[in-house]
Design a protein around this motif. Structure first.
Motif, PDB file in Angstrom:
ATOM      1  N   PRO A 136       0.819  -1.206   0.000  1.00  0.00           N
ATOM      2  CA  PRO A 136       0.000   0.000   0.000  1.00  0.00           C
ATOM      3  C   PRO A 136       0.854   1.258   0.000  1.00  0.00           C
ATOM      4  CG  PRO A 136      -0.030  -1.030   2.179  1.00  0.00           C
ATOM      5  CD  PRO A 136       0.685  -1.978   1.273  1.00  0.00           C
ATOM      6  N   HIS A 138       2.068   4.769   1.124  1.00  0.00           N
ATOM      7  CA  HIS A 138       2.134   5.598   2.327  1.00  0.00           C
ATOM      8  C   HIS A 138       2.287   7.062   1.914  1.00  0.00           C
ATOM      9  CE1 HIS A 138       3.715   7.235   6.080  1.00  0.00           C
ATOM     10  NE2 HIS A 138       3.110   6.215   6.654  1.00  0.00           N
ATOM     11  N   ASP A 232      -8.178   1.256  -5.331  1.00  0.00           N
ATOM     12  CA  ASP A 232      -8.765   1.389  -3.994  1.00  0.00           C
ATOM     13  C   ASP A 232     -10.037   2.228  -4.120  1.00  0.00           C
ATOM     14  OD1 ASP A 232      -9.336   2.072  -1.369  1.00  0.00           O
ATOM     15  OD2 ASP A 232      -7.224   2.277  -0.808  1.00  0.00           O
ATOM     16  N   GLY A 264      -7.828   1.055   1.775  1.00  0.00           N
ATOM     17  CA  GLY A 264      -6.690   0.169   1.999  1.00  0.00           C
ATOM     18  C   GLY A 264      -6.874  -1.186   1.327  1.00  0.00           C
ATOM     19  N   ASP A 302      -2.303   3.075   2.012  1.00  0.00           N
ATOM     20  CA  ASP A 302      -2.117   2.835   3.437  1.00  0.00           C
ATOM     21  C   ASP A 302      -2.830   4.014   4.105  1.00  0.00           C
ATOM     22  OD1 ASP A 302      -1.301   2.924   6.071  1.00  0.00           O
ATOM     23  OD2 ASP A 302       0.722   2.182   5.633  1.00  0.00           O
ATOM     24  N   THR A 304      -3.519   4.405   7.303  1.00  0.00           N
ATOM     25  CA  THR A 304      -3.299   4.402   8.762  1.00  0.00           C
ATOM     26  C   THR A 304      -3.264   5.817   9.326  1.00  0.00           C
ATOM     27  OG1 THR A 304      -1.872   2.510   8.342  1.00  0.00           O
ATOM     28  CG2 THR A 304      -1.797   3.429  10.560  1.00  0.00           C
TER      29      THR A 304
END
Ligand code: NAD
Ligand code: UFG
Length: 340
Positions: A136, A138, A232, A264, A302, A304
């Motif tokens: 993924p 970042h 995605d 994700g 990503d 996160t």
């Protein structure tokens, strides 16, 4: 109550964001030159929320018109959606793209600075990652662009970084969208592309509704599980919520941060066709053709950082995305045009 200016406010993502912001108690002012949208979307927003959206027909490149808006309303923050987004067209008309997207953003920021409004959420794109070396992806991945549209987004990111470096009192959230799809659950607002859709989901919907004969699947020889491109896809209401969370974040933070907004999770073109036809019980005929130049094999986020710093996570599934896209298309086969 905070007042938020949405540039490009009548567009696809902005209209869904207007619903979320109004429902969260914000006052929403929408500014749009309607080059790629219709004011009907905002009448539909009002139908959903029960609150009118104030609309100003203006161009972000028109500093005087912007000044008038900032003088008339006590705007706390801007969510900046306005821009052109067709990759293919941008290679034919690069100056138009740099003018609308880059020069338009410079004018907007100049007027904002003049009026001492220094909070902005900017619609960037996963396109700024170019052909990413790793998935993924970042936020720290290297940035590059392969077409004028992508360059314009990358240039705007750099301009906003320089602006914050020069004046750290700015509060800037750069939201890098992955692939927005779907529509509000009501079926009242959705994506209404002009002419032949460039993007997968509106194309599938138009095939399903009988406006186009079949989908062309661009390439089946990518190094992916079924050979078709992986993206995605993110429900537009999840994306809209990301803007609400970004505005809340900016109330507490100075400086500039970039956030990926994606699920994700990657799905292939054929996964999307299958999910659409199975969920909605409708055939989507397709044909495999050559790759589309400039497409990458795999792209997913990503996410996160957005989860942690924005306290945001996606709530809508693939089934929700294809169901809501179809409801919008079925209820509005000609988009907003039948009304105007
Ligand atoms: P959209 O075309 O529906 O919305 C953009 C809006 O901006 C339109 O209503 C258009 O009329 C308006 N606009 C364009 N130029 C303007 C100008 N000079 N002055 C005032 N208004 C102007 O597109 P969208 O999908 O809602 O995208 C919103 C933003 O998100 C864009 O900046 C786009 O580049 C970005 N983005 C979109 C995607 C996507 O796949 N939809 C992906 C990544 C980033
Ligand atoms: N695809 C087809 N047939 C079509 C359209 C698309 O097979 O008719 C395929 C593409 O090859 C790709 C996938 O479906 O594998 C998704 O294509 P989209 O055009 O829907 O989306 P992209 O990922 O190519 O591009 C989108 C936006 C860009 C943005 C980029 C990254 O259109 O503006 O996401 O955020 F820059």
């Amino acid at each position: 109550m905070s007042t938020i200016l949405l540039t490009g406010g009548a567009g696809y993502i902005a209209s869904h964001t207007a619903v979320v912001l109004q429902q969260a108690g914000f006052r929403v002012i929408a500014l749009d030159n309607l080059v790629n949208s219709s004011e009907e979307s905002l009448r539909r927003v009002a139908q959903i929320t029960g609150q009118a959206v104030e609309f100003i027909k203006a161009d972000i490149r028109d500093a005087d018109a912007l000044r008038e808006v900032f003088n008339r309303f006590a705007i706390d923050a801007v969510v900046h959606f306005a821009g052109l987004k067709a990759v293919g067209e941008s290679t034919q008309l690069p100056l138009k793209y740099y003018d609308y997207n880059v020069a338009g953003t410079v004018t907007l920021c100049q007027v904002m600075a003049e009026c001492n409004v220094k909070q902005i959420v900017f619609s960037s794109s996963a396109t700024v990652y170019g052909a990413a070396a790793e998935v993924p992806i970042h936020e720290r991945a290297p940035r590059s662009a392969t077409n004028p549209y992508g360059q314009s987004k990358l240039m705007i990111e750099l301009i906003l970084e320089d602006l914050v470096a020069a004046d750290p009192s700015w509060r800037v959230a750069v939201l890098r969208y992955f692939n927005p799809v779907g529509a509000h659950e009501s079926g009242l607002i959705g994506e209404d592309p002009n002419g032949i859709p460039n993007n997968l989901m509106p194309f599938i919907s138009q095939v399903a509704v009988g406006k186009r004969e079949q989908l062309q699947v661009f390439g089946s020889d990518y190094p992916t599980q079924d050979g078709t491109g992986v993206r995605d896809y993110i429900h537009v209401m999840d994306l809209a919520n990301g803007h609400l969370q970004a505005l809340r974040y900016l109330q507490k933070h100075h400086g500039i941060e970039a956030f990926n907004l994606g699920t994700g999770q990657g799905y292939s073109v054929l996964d999307m066709v299958k999910a659409f036809s199975e969920t909605n019980d409708i055939a989507v005929p397709y044909q495999i053709v050559d790759r589309r130049p400039g497409d990458v094999a795999v792209c997913y986020a990503d996410a996160t950082k957005a989860r942690q710093l924005l306290d945001w996570q996606t709530q809508y599934s693939l089934v929700d995305m294809v169901r809501d896209a179809w409801r919008w298309q079925r209820q509005n086969p000609e988009g907003y045009r039948q009304i105007d």
